[in-house]
Design an enzyme around this catalytic site. Structure first.
Site, mmCIF file in Angstrom:
data_model
loop_
_atom_site.group_PDB
_atom_site.id
_atom_site.type_symbol
_atom_site.label_atom_id
_atom_site.label_comp_id
_atom_site.label_asym_id
_atom_site.label_seq_id
_atom_site.Cartn_x
_atom_site.Cartn_y
_atom_site.Cartn_z
ATOM 1 N N LEU A 191 0.767 -1.293 0.045
ATOM 2 C CA LEU A 191 -0.108 -0.025 0.012
ATOM 3 C C LEU A 191 0.973 1.066 -0.024
ATOM 4 C CD1 LEU A 191 -2.840 1.220 0.351
ATOM 5 C CD2 LEU A 191 -2.697 1.490 2.649
ATOM 6 N N TYR A 192 2.098 1.047 0.754
ATOM 7 C CA TYR A 192 2.954 2.184 0.786
ATOM 8 C C TYR A 192 3.054 2.684 -0.839
ATOM 9 C CZ TYR A 192 7.459 4.971 1.007
ATOM 10 O OH TYR A 192 8.468 5.504 0.781
ATOM 11 N N ALA A 193 3.925 1.614 -1.327
ATOM 12 C CA ALA A 193 4.270 1.677 -2.777
ATOM 13 C C ALA A 193 2.980 2.515 -3.701
ATOM 14 C CB ALA A 193 4.563 0.361 -3.439
ATOM 15 N N THR A 209 0.457 4.084 -2.511
ATOM 16 C CA THR A 209 0.155 5.760 -2.332
ATOM 17 C C THR A 209 1.313 6.638 -2.919
ATOM 18 O OG1 THR A 209 1.409 5.580 -0.293
ATOM 19 C CG2 THR A 209 -0.923 5.268 -0.158
ATOM 20 N N LYS A 210 2.336 6.148 -3.231
ATOM 21 C CA LYS A 210 3.696 6.967 -3.893
ATOM 22 C C LYS A 210 3.395 6.845 -5.387
ATOM 23 C CE LYS A 210 6.101 8.305 -0.387
ATOM 24 N NZ LYS A 210 6.140 9.948 -0.231
#
Ligand SMILES: O=C(O)[C@H]1O[C@H](OP(=O)(O)OP(=O)(O)OC[C@H]2O[C@@H](n3ccc(=O)[nH]c3=O)[C@H](O)[C@@H]2O)[C@H](O)[C@@H](O)[C@H]1O
Length: 403
Positions: A241-243, A245-246
């Site tokens: 999810l981090y990726a 959002t980026k």
């Protein structure tokens, strides 16, 4: 026909035994024996309510005053001073995430060469905020003010741009960490999506519009297996999810560039390390655990392949950030309206030499002179990717970044 009294009081037996008829009237009359007494009671009630309400608003405004960490003439003066440039043609830069690892280094480097810097940080507790406070003190000692506030605070953002005509925004505030996204997904949406949009909304309306450089991530390459990773490779298969959002940030910034003429540069950082680093990162937590004699868990990929990262030293990242600011070009819009095309760029910033995670542990053991207690486990499906490897020829060409 039930009387009004019957309707007002329930017929079922309950806590309150209703004394009907005369008694009720008697009680009623005891309290409000006459219209004049009733009037006095009414007045008393009104006065009581009014004083309660004004007390409430006093408490509220007091809270606003005491909990707000920004505002006031003195504060405004500090902001203006901090933003002042000290070289001809210097920039005034708003650095978000200034009390963070990369933010603090970039702020110091900008100030050192004579640019004006105002920092913003929400000092959240993703990791110990006392480290962020220590970085804030370091910046303070170099006359850099770090405002405590959230990107999502629309009023604060507008106020900062009212006070200073920022030429550039270095947007480094984010919810970091790849694996933590499974624990606290909404924090990624709050900072990396909502916060980014609030910032862009503020910048689009600012007059003059600043140029924006912001932190994307190597993680946008996700499941891409073509190495080294080039900006031309696909970035539509995020593994966390981090990726995601980026990657969403890259799309969102493109939209603001397209509609409002904001000059935007995204930097894909590759696993950055160095002094004042983040305690949640492997090099930091491995070091701490090795020194405390605790077992460290080392993940391993498919077919027992070691994981590898293109670990990048902070000074190289700072060079890349400053190079990006220097070559950002100008935003073209004003008053929220685009006046012409503006640059939109994305760059890898990495070391170009991946190191296997067990090799990192060997290096730590050597320098700490302590043997690590290793536990090797299969990489859990938590968003990690097996390796990262940057191709930085584009950054080299544009601003001679890094080595
Ligand atoms: O380039 C990025 O865009 C990202 O870089 C960083 O993420 P990562 O590359 O995952 O760094 P980091 O956690 O130090 O793990 C390093 C290695 O150790 C392995 N690792 C980790 C922990 C552990 O207990 N065991 C282990 O083997 C782990 O599997 C990995 O192979 C930033 O944190 C992130 O915010 C983002 O900026």
């Amino acid at each position: 026909m039930p009387s009004l009294e019957d309707e007002l009081f329930p017929s079922t037996p309950g806590k309150f035994k209703i004394d009907r008829g005369h008694n009720i009237n008697r009680q009623f009359h005891r309290c409000f024996a006459s219209t004049s007494t009733m009037f006095i009671w009414a007045l008393f009630l009104i006065a009581l309510t009014a004083s309660y309400l004004s007390f409430q608003s006093f408490v509220d405004s007091g809270n606003r005053y005491f909990t707000a960490s920004w505002g006031g003439i003195q504060w405004e003066k500090q902001i203006r001073n901090s933003a002042k440039t000290n070289r001809p043609g210097g920039m005034s830069v708003l650095v978000t995430g200034a009390a963070g690892f990369i933010g603090s280094h970039v702020s110091l480097a900008l100030k050192k060469r004579g640019d004006g810097v105002v920092g913003l940080d929400n000092f959240n507790n993703y990791y110990d905020p006392s480290l962020k406070k220590a970085r804030q003190s370091l910046l303070h000692s170099q006359a850099i003010l770090v405002v405590e506030g959230d990107l999502n605070d629309v009023k604060l953002m507008a106020k900062l741009f009212d006070l200073v005509a920022f030429t550039h925004v270095m947007h480094l505030a984010a919810q970091a960490g790849v694996r933590y996204a499974m624990e606290n997904p909404s924090s990624y949406v709050h900072s990396n999506i909502a916060g980014l949009v609030t910032l862009l909304e503020t910048c689009k309306s600012a007059n003059p519009q600043p140029a924006i450089v912001w932190a994307s991530s190597s993680s946008v390459y996700g499941l891409n297996d073509k190495v080294p990773f080039s900006e031309l490779d696909r970035t539509d298969q995020p593994a966390s999810l981090y990726a995601a959002t980026k990657k969403a940030g890259e799309e969102i910034t493109h939209t603001y560039n397209h509609i409002y003429g904001l000059a935007i540069t995204g930097l894909r950082f590759f696993t950055v390390y160095g002094p004042w680093g983040r305690p949640d990162m492997a090099y930091f937590s491995f070091t701490r655990n090795i020194l405390q004699g605790k077992t460290i868990t080392i993940y391993r990929g498919k077919n027992k392949a070691d994981l590898a990262r293109d670990f990048t030293y902070i000074d190289d990242i700072v060079k890349g950030c400053l190079g990006s600011l220097d070559t950002s070009g100008r935003s073209t819009g004003s008053g929220g309206k685009k006046r012409g095309p503006a640059p939109y760029r994305n760059f890898n910033l990495g070391n170009t030499t991946p190191v296997k995670v067990p090799t990192l542990v060997n290096i730590l053991e050597k320098h700490l002179r302590v043997k690590a207690k290793r536990k090797i486990v299969e990489m859990p499906g938590n968003g990690d990717v097996p390796y990262t490897h940057a191709n930085i020829s584009l950054a080299r060409r544009e601003f001679g970044a890094l080595a």
